[in-house]
Design a protein around this motif. Structure first.
Motif, mmCIF file in Angstrom:
data_model
loop_
_atom_site.group_PDB
_atom_site.id
_atom_site.type_symbol
_atom_site.label_atom_id
_atom_site.label_comp_id
_atom_site.label_asym_id
_atom_site.label_seq_id
_atom_site.Cartn_x
_atom_site.Cartn_y
_atom_site.Cartn_z
ATOM 1 N N TYR A 162 0.839 -1.198 0.000
ATOM 2 C CA TYR A 162 0.000 0.000 0.000
ATOM 3 C C TYR A 162 0.876 1.250 0.000
ATOM 4 N N TYR A 163 1.955 1.226 0.752
ATOM 5 C CA TYR A 163 2.891 2.350 0.850
ATOM 6 C C TYR A 163 3.456 2.703 -0.526
ATOM 7 N N PHE A 164 3.908 1.674 -1.259
ATOM 8 C CA PHE A 164 4.470 1.919 -2.583
ATOM 9 C C PHE A 164 3.393 2.297 -3.589
ATOM 10 N N GLN A 165 2.231 1.672 -3.463
ATOM 11 C CA GLN A 165 1.128 1.974 -4.374
ATOM 12 C C GLN A 165 0.736 3.452 -4.294
ATOM 13 N N LYS A 166 0.734 3.996 -3.101
ATOM 14 C CA LYS A 166 0.346 5.388 -2.885
ATOM 15 C C LYS A 166 1.536 6.356 -2.998
ATOM 16 N N ASP A 167 2.716 5.823 -3.282
ATOM 17 C CA ASP A 167 3.922 6.638 -3.402
ATOM 18 C C ASP A 167 4.151 7.478 -2.152
ATOM 19 N N PHE A 168 3.978 6.850 -0.988
ATOM 20 C CA PHE A 168 4.152 7.566 0.273
ATOM 21 C C PHE A 168 5.602 8.004 0.491
ATOM 22 N N ALA A 169 6.547 7.317 -0.167
ATOM 23 C CA ALA A 169 7.959 7.651 0.043
ATOM 24 C C ALA A 169 8.254 9.103 -0.313
ATOM 25 N N SER A 170 7.473 9.670 -1.235
ATOM 26 C CA SER A 170 7.728 11.041 -1.676
ATOM 27 C C SER A 170 7.350 12.079 -0.628
ATOM 28 N N TRP A 185 10.228 8.556 15.788
ATOM 29 C CA TRP A 185 9.196 9.091 14.898
ATOM 30 C C TRP A 185 8.271 10.058 15.625
ATOM 31 N N LYS A 186 7.973 9.750 16.872
ATOM 32 C CA LYS A 186 7.014 10.560 17.618
ATOM 33 C C LYS A 186 7.511 11.979 17.858
ATOM 34 N N ASN A 187 8.809 12.195 17.693
ATOM 35 C CA ASN A 187 9.369 13.521 17.942
ATOM 36 C C ASN A 187 9.469 14.378 16.692
ATOM 37 N N ILE A 188 9.086 13.829 15.542
ATOM 38 C CA ILE A 188 9.209 14.583 14.294
ATOM 39 C C ILE A 188 8.394 15.863 14.346
ATOM 40 N N GLU A 189 7.181 15.773 14.902
ATOM 41 C CA GLU A 189 6.288 16.927 14.907
ATOM 42 C C GLU A 189 6.831 18.090 15.725
ATOM 43 N N ARG A 190 7.826 17.835 16.558
ATOM 44 C CA ARG A 190 8.454 18.919 17.313
ATOM 45 C C ARG A 190 9.318 19.799 16.417
ATOM 46 N N HIS A 191 9.736 19.236 15.292
ATOM 47 C CA HIS A 191 10.715 19.917 14.452
ATOM 48 C C HIS A 191 10.170 20.362 13.101
ATOM 49 N N ILE A 192 9.188 19.661 12.566
ATOM 50 C CA ILE A 192 8.600 20.070 11.293
ATOM 51 C C ILE A 192 7.083 20.083 11.420
ATOM 52 N N SER A 193 6.460 20.951 10.649
ATOM 53 C CA SER A 193 5.005 21.041 10.644
ATOM 54 C C SER A 193 4.460 20.059 9.609
ATOM 55 N N MET A 194 3.932 18.944 10.081
ATOM 56 C CA MET A 194 3.476 17.891 9.177
ATOM 57 C C MET A 194 2.100 18.208 8.615
ATOM 58 N N THR A 195 1.867 17.796 7.375
ATOM 59 C CA THR A 195 0.544 17.899 6.783
ATOM 60 C C THR A 195 -0.329 16.780 7.343
ATOM 61 N N ARG A 196 -1.611 16.882 7.114
ATOM 62 C CA ARG A 196 -2.524 15.839 7.573
ATOM 63 C C ARG A 196 -2.185 14.505 6.909
ATOM 64 N N GLU A 197 -1.805 14.566 5.635
ATOM 65 C CA GLU A 197 -1.466 13.331 4.918
ATOM 66 C C GLU A 197 -0.221 12.678 5.512
ATOM 67 N N GLN A 198 0.748 13.484 5.916
ATOM 68 C CA GLN A 198 1.954 12.932 6.529
ATOM 69 C C GLN A 198 1.647 12.308 7.884
ATOM 70 N N GLN A 199 0.796 12.948 8.675
ATOM 71 C CA GLN A 199 0.414 12.371 9.958
ATOM 72 C C GLN A 199 -0.334 11.070 9.752
ATOM 73 N N ASN A 200 -1.152 11.019 8.688
ATOM 74 C CA ASN A 200 -1.888 9.787 8.384
ATOM 75 C C ASN A 200 -0.945 8.632 8.072
ATOM 76 N N ILE A 201 0.191 8.932 7.433
ATOM 77 C CA ILE A 201 1.159 7.876 7.129
ATOM 78 C C ILE A 201 1.659 7.243 8.419
ATOM 79 N N LEU A 202 2.001 8.062 9.407
ATOM 80 C CA LEU A 202 2.459 7.531 10.686
ATOM 81 C C LEU A 202 1.354 6.766 11.393
ATOM 82 N N ASP A 203 0.125 7.294 11.338
ATOM 83 C CA ASP A 203 -0.997 6.626 11.994
ATOM 84 C C ASP A 203 -1.304 5.282 11.342
#
Length: 261
Positions: free
Chosen positions: A87-95, A112-130
């Motif tokens: 699913y990850y590759f199908q959706k090209d999440f790597a980009s 991974w849980k500390n990424i949001e402290r340093h960059i402002s993630m989009t909703r789509e990026q947060q969904n990838i982690l979730d």
């Protein structure tokens, strides 16, 4: 990464039983260096990081690795859940994967849980982690690694959600970096010709400005030489790097570690 002797002989805490086990770092190196295949190397690595609670790993190349004949990609070695990776590759999440994005900027291994402290993630990026967590990738950490101008990364995760990991990031960094070195050794070819191109200080400066998009005239003004002089240096650079244009020359110089734009 340098360790004190007592750190090299640190105690591991078994996540399953809570028993203390003495497993020296040197023992891991010895076992890993005996691996003859990628599968054996991964098995040794996973058998070691399990004492920190990690049972999932992925190894990807963020840049091409001409030294071992491999191109960039997140498909080299992994035991992440197959359905999730498809699913990850199908959706090209790597980009847009925030773990990969932050790896280029991080100064070292991070959770991974500390990424949001340093960059402002989009909703789509947060969904990838979730979604990764829903697929069974919990307590994730990533170790970005560099070898010259080449870059790779190892992601670690656990199938257990709560109190499963002992993320000693310094020690995990050491394991991951040795894995990276051992992997390159397995794929290296001693008969491969190595380049020993040398550029003069002036040639490196000319090429560095060229890499930054400056014209011959601009470079001449910056360096205080004539445009003809810039052309002279570029012709010597092309000859040494066996290139016929500045773009190819810049790419080759970067890949050989001759310039760092």
């Amino acid at each position: 990464v340098a360790f004190q002797p007592e750190t090299m002989q640190r105690l591991y805490m078994s996540a399953s039983q809570g028993n203390v086990m003495l497993v020296p770092f040197e023992a891991y190196i010895e076992r890993a260096n005996k691996a003859k295949t990628d599968e054996e190397l991964v098995a040794v690595f996973l058998d070691t990081v399990k004492y920190h609670g990690y049972d999932r790993m992925t190894f990807c190349l963020f840049t091409d690795h001409a030294n071992v004949g491999l191109s960039a990609g997140a498909h080299h070695l992994r035991n992440y859940p197959q359905d999730w990776m498809q699913y990850y590759f199908q959706k090209d999440f790597a980009s847009i994967d925030p773990v990969i994005r932050y790896s280029y900027q991080s100064g070292g291994t991070f959770a991974w849980k500390n990424i949001e402290r340093h960059i402002s993630m989009t909703r789509e990026q947060q969904n990838i982690l979730d979604m990764g967590a829903e697929a069974g990738l919990n307590n994730g950490v990533c170790a970005p690694m560099w070898s010259g101008n080449r870059m790779a990364g190892i992601g670690l995760a656990s199938t257990e959600k709560q109190d499963a990991c002992d993320p000693n990031l310094d020690l995990l960094t050491a394991y991951c970096n040795h894995f990276y070195l051992a992997f390159q050794r397995l794929h290296s070819h001693d008969a491969r010709p190595y380049s020993n191109v040398m550029l003069t200080e002036r040639e490196r400066e000319v090429l560095l400005w060229a890499a930054r998009g400056k014209s011959d005239s601009d470079i001449g003004d910056i360096m205080g030489i004539s445009e003809h002089g810039v052309g002279f240096h570029l012709r010597n650079i092309y000859r040494k790097l066996e290139a016929n244009n500045r773009i190819l020359a810049v790419v080759k110089a970067i890949s050989l570690g001759l310039i760092f734009p």
